[in-house]
Design an enzyme around this catalytic site. Structure first.
Site, short mmCIF file in Angstrom:
data_model
loop_
_atom_site.label_atom_id
_atom_site.label_comp_id
_atom_site.label_asym_id
_atom_site.label_seq_id
_atom_site.Cartn_x
_atom_site.Cartn_y
_atom_site.Cartn_z
N HIS A 95 39.63 33.97 50.20
CA HIS A 95 40.21 35.29 50.43
C HIS A 95 41.18 35.59 49.30
O HIS A 95 41.85 34.68 48.81
CB HIS A 95 40.95 35.32 51.78
CG HIS A 95 41.19 36.71 52.25
ND1 HIS A 95 42.26 37.45 51.85
CD2 HIS A 95 40.45 37.50 53.06
CE1 HIS A 95 42.18 38.65 52.40
NE2 HIS A 95 41.09 38.70 53.13
N ASP B 23 35.07 36.70 58.35
CA ASP B 23 33.63 36.91 58.45
C ASP B 23 32.84 35.65 58.77
O ASP B 23 31.65 35.72 59.03
CB ASP B 23 33.10 37.50 57.12
CG ASP B 23 33.61 38.90 56.91
OD1 ASP B 23 33.64 39.66 57.88
OD2 ASP B 23 33.97 39.23 55.77
N1 CMC Z 1 32.47 29.71 47.41
C1 CMC Z 1 32.62 28.95 46.29
N2 CMC Z 1 33.62 29.12 45.39
C2 CMC Z 1 34.48 30.09 45.63
C3 CMC Z 1 34.40 30.93 46.76
C4 CMC Z 1 33.35 30.70 47.67
N3 CMC Z 1 33.22 31.44 48.76
N4 CMC Z 1 35.41 31.82 46.75
C5 CMC Z 1 36.12 31.58 45.64
N5 CMC Z 1 35.57 30.53 44.96
C6 CMC Z 1 36.09 29.91 43.74
C7 CMC Z 1 35.80 30.76 42.52
O1 CMC Z 1 34.57 30.41 41.92
C8 CMC Z 1 36.98 30.46 41.65
O2 CMC Z 1 36.77 29.17 41.09
P1 CMC Z 1 37.36 28.83 39.61
O3 CMC Z 1 38.85 28.93 39.73
O4 CMC Z 1 36.87 27.44 39.32
O5 CMC Z 1 36.77 29.86 38.69
C9 CMC Z 1 38.14 30.30 42.64
O6 CMC Z 1 37.51 29.88 43.86
C10 CMC Z 1 38.93 31.59 42.88
O7 CMC Z 1 37.99 32.60 43.28
P2 CMC Z 1 38.09 34.15 42.87
O8 CMC Z 1 36.74 34.76 42.96
O9 CMC Z 1 38.83 34.26 41.56
O10 CMC Z 1 39.05 34.71 44.01
P3 CMC Z 1 39.22 36.22 44.39
O11 CMC Z 1 40.54 36.32 45.04
O12 CMC Z 1 38.95 37.11 43.23
O13 CMC Z 1 38.02 36.46 45.44
C11 CMC Z 1 36.77 36.49 47.46
C12 CMC Z 1 38.17 36.40 46.83
C13 CMC Z 1 36.93 36.73 48.96
C14 CMC Z 1 36.03 37.70 46.85
C15 CMC Z 1 35.99 35.19 47.17
O14 CMC Z 1 36.67 34.09 47.75
C16 CMC Z 1 34.53 35.25 47.69
O15 CMC Z 1 33.67 35.72 46.95
N6 CMC Z 1 34.28 34.77 48.94
C17 CMC Z 1 32.96 34.88 49.52
C18 CMC Z 1 32.74 36.29 50.06
C19 CMC Z 1 33.53 36.54 51.34
O16 CMC Z 1 33.51 35.72 52.25
N7 CMC Z 1 34.17 37.72 51.40
C20 CMC Z 1 34.89 38.15 52.61
C21 CMC Z 1 36.35 38.29 52.37
S1 CMC Z 1 37.29 38.42 53.92
C22 CMC Z 1 36.74 39.91 54.64
C23 CMC Z 1 37.30 41.09 53.95
O17 CMC Z 1 38.51 41.34 54.08
O18 CMC Z 1 36.53 41.80 53.31
#
Ligand code: CMC
Length: 427
Positions: free
Chosen positions: A306, A363
């Site tokens: 998140h 989710d």
């Molecule tokens: N699986 C594997 N690796 C992950 C995941 C995941 N679900 N989420 C983040 N990471 C890794 C990412 O690759 C990165 O690694 P590194 O530092 O080595 O490059 C690190 O964790 C930080 O991730 P980020 O993408 O920079 O974090 P963000 O804050 O930009 O993204 C997120 C947050 C929710 C988009 C992301 O965690 C994600 O894509 N999760 C899966 C989709 C999901 O479940 N979304 C629902 C969010 S909650 C409901 C809502 O409010 O919409």
């Protein structure tokens, strides 16, 4: 604490005030940054940018706290119903009996949708994704309710709000019924708000509708847990579209589109599809954990991580318990739940997830409950939109009442410098 921040740039010093919220969050007020220094800021994804001051939802991602108007999400999920929470979010206080009855009665008076709207729905193929249909229908509502656009007084706003709270569930129900090939019906004003939504979605033409309290309670809880989440992607979209005074329904329609994406609300559908794929592949969770950690593989563990929660998502905790209860109460033994729990356990012990503070989000378990309630997977994000509706409305109303300026970020241009035009035959 210092009440200002000093910036030194090109030999000059500039002071900027530090503002403090009611929960002691501090932020640098940079409203005068550009005029004083010529500088702007760059912050892709707005990871460090507060777009507004808001009195609606408080979230502490480190401590896993979520509160609507000061009330904890745990208490609201246990003691309130969705309509009370909607009122609380939009108007700031929990309603007394009289206020709640009036609110509900005003909504019921608006619960018809123009019959012409059915023709628009009819134009969509059955295979259309329900989120696209819902966003389009929400926008189409403007044509049938033009007075909802120009809201110059609180009373105009109130009418636009009760209208959409009344009509949106009808659109949600129609979207589902179209998918299932069921006749498009209207609601039953003798029922509670959530029960009526359930009836509109599931009533079969030849059967008497019977309500199951376990199902309605579960739905109430899910809708409450999704009702607001401060300045997330779809809410920021609603506020920024609304800041051009485009009108509530147009702003909501844009919010629905923003919610659709798998990184946001679309994750609930993606989670269930992922769990089903793991099950179909023999239930080998380790294989999918490895894929999630492999930087050359685009696969992510959906429902994990998140932007703001870096400890745990309090909504996920409540939903996990609710998933167990609902499946148990309904006598459903879903192998998908075991796979989800297995994945969660492995992830919580895995350094990749621990180091990056990746925990299950709202989710991760919600889809398992929706599935138990008989809601098709493609409708999951629509259910999220239904829950988020009061939050979007509250945020839009706050933005309009605060007289916020039109949202218009700046950029740092990194393209070509001025160059002469080249005729087509010389390129
Ligand atoms: N699986 C594997 N690796 C992950 C995941 C995941 N679900 N989420 C983040 N990471 C890794 C990412 O690759 C990165 O690694 P590194 O530092 O080595 O490059 C690190 O964790 C930080 O991730 P980020 O993408 O920079 O974090 P963000 O804050 O930009 O993204 C997120 C947050 C929710 C988009 C992301 O965690 C994600 O894509 N999760 C899966 C989709 C999901 O479940 N979304 C629902 C969010 S909650 C409901 C809502 O409010 O919409």
């Amino acid at each position: 604490m210092s009440d200002k921040v000093t910036l030194e740039f090109n030999g000059n010093k500039y002071d900027f005030p530090v503002v403090e919220g009611t929960e002691k969050e501090q932020a640098i007020d940079i409203k005068t940054l550009r005029s004083a220094t010529g500088l702007t800021t760059i912050d892709p994804g707005f990871k460090n940018t507060g777009s507004c001051e808001s009195a609606i939802t408080f979230l502490d991602g480190e401590k896993g706290i979520l509160r609507y108007r000061g009330y904890s999400i745990e208490e609201l999920a246990e003691k309130a119903d969705f309509l009370e929470v909607a009122y609380l979010l939009i108007f700031g206080e929990l309603p007394n009996d009289e206020q709640l009855a009036k609110f509900h009665s005003d909504i019921k008076k608006e619960s018809h949708v123009d019959e012409e709207m059915k023709k628009i729905l009819d134009g969509f193929p059955k295979s259309a994704h329900p989120m696209g249909v819902l966003s389009s229908l929400t926008n189409a509502l403007i044509a049938f309710n033009p007075s909802s656009v120009n809201v110059s007084s609180e009373s105009d706003m109130y009418h636009a709000i009760v209208r959409i709270l009344a009509k949106f569930p009808v659109l949600v129900a129609w979207t589902l019924r179209k998918k299932k090939g069921l006749p498009l019906d209207y609601g039953d004003d003798s029922l509670g708000y959530v029960e009526n939504i359930h009836k509109m979605m599931f009533k079969r033409p030849s059967e008497e509708y019977k309500c199951n309290k376990i199902v309605i309670d579960a739905l109430d809880k899910l809708l409450i847990l999704h009702a607001d989440h401060e300045q997330n992607c779809s809410t920021s979209t609603v506020r920024i579209v609304g800041s051009s005074h485009a009108g509530l329904f147009a702003s909501l329609s844009a919010g629905i589109s923003a919610l659709w994406g798998p990184l946001h609300g679309g994750a609930n559908q993606a989670v269930l599809e992922m769990l089903e794929a793991i099950e179909a592949d023999g239930g080998d969770t380790k294989k999918y954990m490895a894929k999630a950690k492999d930087k050359n593989d685009p696969f992510r563990l959906m429902g994990f991580g998140h932007r703001v929660y870096k400890n745990f998502d309090p909504r996920a905790k409540i939903i996990k318990v609710a998933a167990d209860e609902v499946l148990n109460d309904l006598g459903i033994d879903d192998p998908i739940l075991a796979i989800a729990k297995g994945l969660e356990k492995e992830a919580l012990e895995d350094p990749y997830f621990v180091d990056r503070k990746l925990y299950p989000n709202v989710d991760f378990y919600s889809g398992i409950i929706y599935r138990a309630l008989g809601i098709p997977t493609e409708m999951f994000t629509v259910m999220f939109a239904l829950g988020r509706l009061p939050g979007w409305i509250a945020q839009w109303r706050e933005m309009r009442l605060n007289g916020e300026p039109i949202g218009r970020p700046r950029q740092v241009y990194v393209g070509e410098n001025l160059r002469p035009f080249v005729e087509v035959n010389k390129r």
